[in-house]
Design an enzyme around this catalytic site. Sequence first.
Site, PDB file in Angstrom:
ATOM      1  CG  ASP A  82      35.181  40.844  48.125  1.00  0.00           C
ATOM      2  OD1 ASP A  82      36.392  41.136  48.017  1.00  0.00           O
ATOM      3  OD2 ASP A  82      34.541  40.291  47.219  1.00  0.00           O
ATOM      4  N   GLY A 118      29.210  40.868  33.964  1.00  0.00           N
ATOM      5  CA  GLY A 118      30.467  40.500  34.612  1.00  0.00           C
ATOM      6  C   GLY A 118      30.351  39.145  35.257  1.00  0.00           C
TER       7      GLY A 118
END
EC number: 2.7.11.1
Length: 820
Positions: A634, A516
């Site tokens: 986050d 990713g």
Amino acid sequence: MRLHESSSPFVCILVLSCFFLSVSLAQERAFFSGKLNDSETIVSSFRTFRFGFFSPVNSTSRYAGIWYNSVSVQTVIWVANKDKPINDSSGVISVSQDGNLVVTDGQRRVLWSTNVSTQASANSTVAELLDSGNLVLKEASSDAYLWESFKYPTDSWLPNMLVGTNARIGGGNVTITSWKSPSDPSPGSYTAALVLAAYPELFIMNNNNNNSTVWRSGPWNGQMFNGLPDVYAGVFLYRFIVNDDTNGSVTMSYANDSTLRYFYMDYRGSVIRRDWSETRRNWTVGLQVPATECDNYRRCGEFATCNPRKNPLCSCIRGFRPRNLIEWNNGNWSGGCTRRVPLQCERQNNNGSADGFLRLRRMKLPDFARRSEASEPECLRTCLQTCSCIAAAHGLGYGCMIWNGSLVDSQELSASGLDLYIRLAHSEIKTKDKRPILIGTILAGGIFVVAACVLLARRIVMKKRAKKKGRDAEQIFERVEALAGGNKGKLKELPLFEFQVLAAATNNFSLRNKLGQGGFGPVYKGKLQEGQEIAVKRLSRASGQGLEELVNEVVVISKLQHRNLVKLLGCCIAGEERMLVYEFMPKKSLDYYLFDSRRAKLLDWKTRFNIINGICRGLLYLHRDSRLRIIHRDLKASNILLDENLIPKISDFGLARIFPGNEDEANTRRVVGTYGYMAPEYAMGGLFSEKSDVFSLGVILLEIISGRRNSNSTLLAYVWSIWNEGEINSLVDPEIFDLLFEKEIHKCIHIGLLCVQEAANDRPSVSTVCSMLSSEIADIPEPKQPAFISRNNVPEAESSENSDLKDSINNVTITDVTGR
């Protein structure tokens, strides 16, 4: 007051034809001419609507009304005795002796009546519920209506319903008014109406503030309203048909009539279009206005524009300056702006160069336009020849639009909108013409200087590079020590990997090994010589984040040990290479399963509940149980990794902040994170605390239960809506719903809503969430309204991720990364 501004002779009928069948009136009829007791109802011919007594959600009061019969969710679209409820089941709906339809209570007091003058008697009038949702009163021997509910709507607009004025017969505006609350249909604070002045426009007004305007749609051009937010630009694909008959009429119809839909005025002040989803067996939100802060009427005052994608929102139009600079700089823009240089006709000596126009592209047009049929050149020429004219616009369906006096409620749109021409003094126009030449000269000189500096710096760097390489790791750990204020020697115990070892482990960082992409850079799967699988995060030179985040992550995670946190194995610092090495998570990330219909089946409810508990325990460790107090900043589904046993592990601490023991919150000008998970106080003001992590946790909880991503905050709005309607089972992913776990699932939805409440102080702490999940706290408080942050409301912020699989808006990113 907007309701009395209409001067058009036309009747405006909003035809939102969203039904599948077209049938004759004879087929739609459902009659009654006697009386209906509390337990009795009538149903339209195709069973689309039902009329009788009902009780709103969370209320025992009884009201006579019409609701959708063909959908599984109670959806009331019209109420008779809206401000006179019946407290028991004694109510009766009947045709009275004078032929009117009335609602009475057990003491035979008339609570509501059609109140029409008629020569008819009780035996000669009938009530009829049409399949369009229109309840009509008529003489049995005639098709002429004595009264119809479509002319007296409450909070909803349906197909064929009158929403305008009929000036020729002295009619007033037909409005819809919000309920006071979801459980109280009495008139609330907000009213919506279609006002026919120079152009038809939709308005929302505040009844508690002298019917002041809250929102306006912008003018209608025959295809759409000019001022709708870009995300809704294609929603009103209607067409106006103007019939110049004796009464005058204007109708609107949908281009797509395949979906059941209607509009209603929400009690919080929004007009919402609801579309029925057969797949979800529930209503979805097709449109909601106001949608952004810029939609609030006169948000920036006079001669200013509002842009929801900018921070600050408001800016004076070029050629104008703030009327009160101190207030303007403090964020109070209501005073607006004033012209810097008077127009030619306004000056005592009106000689010199003529005025010109500044073109503003893709604008929501200001309020109070005058209409003309002139061509575009003639329109602009006429404006210049008229001293009072300050702006003009021209467009298909609008003709020539002229503004005098002032400009209010202008907004910059990114896709839709119309060009607006602002009249300025010649000197203001000339200023702009010189700017490109000046900029070009500065750039040319700047490029030369920069090139010379780069060449010089390159020679110096080449000489020092050999000396620098030996100190790379030492410098990194010096920064780590400075940030952590801790034991430098202990941090140095973190294993250092050779670059060649990681290159070999990842097949030279091949695309086949790539897992990713994050804000830090790409993530690769690797396998060390001894067989251990690893995940390698490699700092990207193009990353907007990078070294600061790497140092931050080393500081944070090297001091943490918990089964629900990902484990840092080491790092690599060689030359310009910066890498972090983690344990490999074979089951990828949580979002890899949740938002894929096939893979979601692998996570049953027990597994999802264990994941929820694991995330909460990991976050509790960060906030309270570790040696440090850490705010993650986050937290999201793609940062929850799963090991081979599907145990969740919180990852990605590049944006985390360590809190001193005596501080509860902090502020930053650099807002970083992922849109959809950011708490409102953080997204809008940079304020973060444990409660901002709790907001992100609540979003994840609701995503786990529903299997839906919180895109543009629609999930929170949807959950809140069905929570108030008592239909929360419709939220649950069908793959996990089981009556055996229904109570536990409902509790998790309840907790999720508590976590996403708008005010940070209302949200529970993570320790409280853990106690509620384990049933240590049995009495869970009712949630307050969640924060619905529109994508356009978020100031420009830095994204925590960059990926080919993302939709990036205003630099606040919706991520779709498959995990580490």
